[in-house]
Design a protein around this motif. Structure first.
Motif, PDB file in Angstrom:
ATOM      1  N   PRO A 150       0.818  -1.213   0.000  1.00  0.00           N
ATOM      2  CA  PRO A 150       0.000   0.000   0.000  1.00  0.00           C
ATOM      3  C   PRO A 150       0.854   1.266   0.000  1.00  0.00           C
ATOM      4  O   PRO A 150       1.951   1.280   0.555  1.00  0.00           O
ATOM      5  N   SER A 152      -0.273   4.115   1.262  1.00  0.00           N
ATOM      6  CA  SER A 152      -0.563   4.852   2.501  1.00  0.00           C
ATOM      7  C   SER A 152      -0.726   3.855   3.647  1.00  0.00           C
ATOM      8  O   SER A 152      -0.654   2.639   3.453  1.00  0.00           O
ATOM      9  N   VAL A 154      -2.172   1.430   6.444  1.00  0.00           N
ATOM     10  CA  VAL A 154      -3.257   0.455   6.460  1.00  0.00           C
ATOM     11  C   VAL A 154      -3.898   0.484   7.845  1.00  0.00           C
ATOM     12  O   VAL A 154      -3.221   0.288   8.855  1.00  0.00           O
ATOM     13  N   TYR A 168      -9.055  -7.787   3.574  1.00  0.00           N
ATOM     14  CA  TYR A 168      -8.388  -6.541   3.180  1.00  0.00           C
ATOM     15  C   TYR A 168      -9.202  -5.897   2.068  1.00  0.00           C
ATOM     16  O   TYR A 168      -9.252  -6.410   0.945  1.00  0.00           O
ATOM     17  N   ASP A 170     -10.218  -1.936   0.487  1.00  0.00           N
ATOM     18  CA  ASP A 170     -10.084  -0.478   0.463  1.00  0.00           C
ATOM     19  C   ASP A 170      -9.104   0.061   1.504  1.00  0.00           C
ATOM     20  O   ASP A 170      -9.384   1.042   2.197  1.00  0.00           O
ATOM     21  N   GLY A 171      -7.962  -0.574   1.633  1.00  0.00           N
ATOM     22  CA  GLY A 171      -6.918  -0.092   2.543  1.00  0.00           C
ATOM     23  C   GLY A 171      -7.178  -0.368   4.003  1.00  0.00           C
ATOM     24  O   GLY A 171      -6.454   0.107   4.868  1.00  0.00           O
TER      25      GLY A 171
END
Length: 196
Positions: A150, A152, A154, A168, A170-171
């Motif tokens: 990712p 950004s 998590v 898991y 959408d982040g």
């Protein structure tokens, strides 16, 4: 002495077998899917051998489900390229508390938003870790294993009683804390030498 030794050994084997000793396979009192629907504290009362068998069941199921569209209920759903799929499976000998690269480069947020807080008291059934510490290790290991990098941070949410082990989407990584107790049953710190 030689005359009564075989009789003594036979009696000892009979007693051990009747008491559930040597040679008796471990049978889980419930399936791993059923265990995931219970509060995680419920699994603390299961023996390490029973939790290990449930963990192996989850691992076998993860291999069977891997890559399938998550139309039906799967244990490890992930979103990839706009699709909801079952995540790649893992081997039943994989220690989820040992991230191969310590999950370097993955920033995790374990502070509760509106979800449940991760308990920070240490549990013997989690190899002496807290649920929060165990969740961080499992999150890093699974994200690395699934090849998820990712850009950004998590968010790691506690999903008690969820019908899946880890999801898991959408982040956000949602971890069923009951799964942590199953994953903790594998590893050098949690198993007697005879099970390793």
């Amino acid at each position: 002495m030689r005359r009564w030794l075989p009789g003594l050994l036979l009696s000892l084997v009979s007693v051990l077998t009747a008491c559930g000793g040597a040679g008796t396979p471990v049978r889980a009192t419930m399936s791993a899917r059923q265990a995931l629907s219970h509060p995680p504290e419920f699994l603390e009362f299961e023996s390490p051998a029973t939790r290990l068998e449930m963990f192996r069941e989850v691992a076998r199921q993860s291999d069977l489900e891997a890559g399938q569209a998550a139309q039906a209920l799967v244990l490890f759903p992930i979103s990839q390229h706009g699709e909801l799929l079952a995540a790649p499976g893992f081997d039943s000998r994989m220690d989820l508390f040992q991230a191969p690269d310590a999950g370097k480069g993955i920033e995790l947020v374990l502070e509760a938003r509106a979800a449940e807080r991760w308990p920070e008291d240490r549990r013997e059934s989690l190899q002496g870790l807290s649920e929060r510490e165990a969740a961080e290790l499992v999150a890093r290991t699974l994200l690395a294993h699934w090849g998820i990098h990712p850009e950004s941070a998590v968010q790691v949410d506690r999903a008690s009683g969820a019908p899946y082990a880890v999801a898991y989407v959408d982040g956000i990584l949602r971890v069923n804390p009951a799964f942590l107790y199953l994953a903790a049953a594998y590893g050098p710190a949690s198993m007697p030498a005879t099970l390793q």
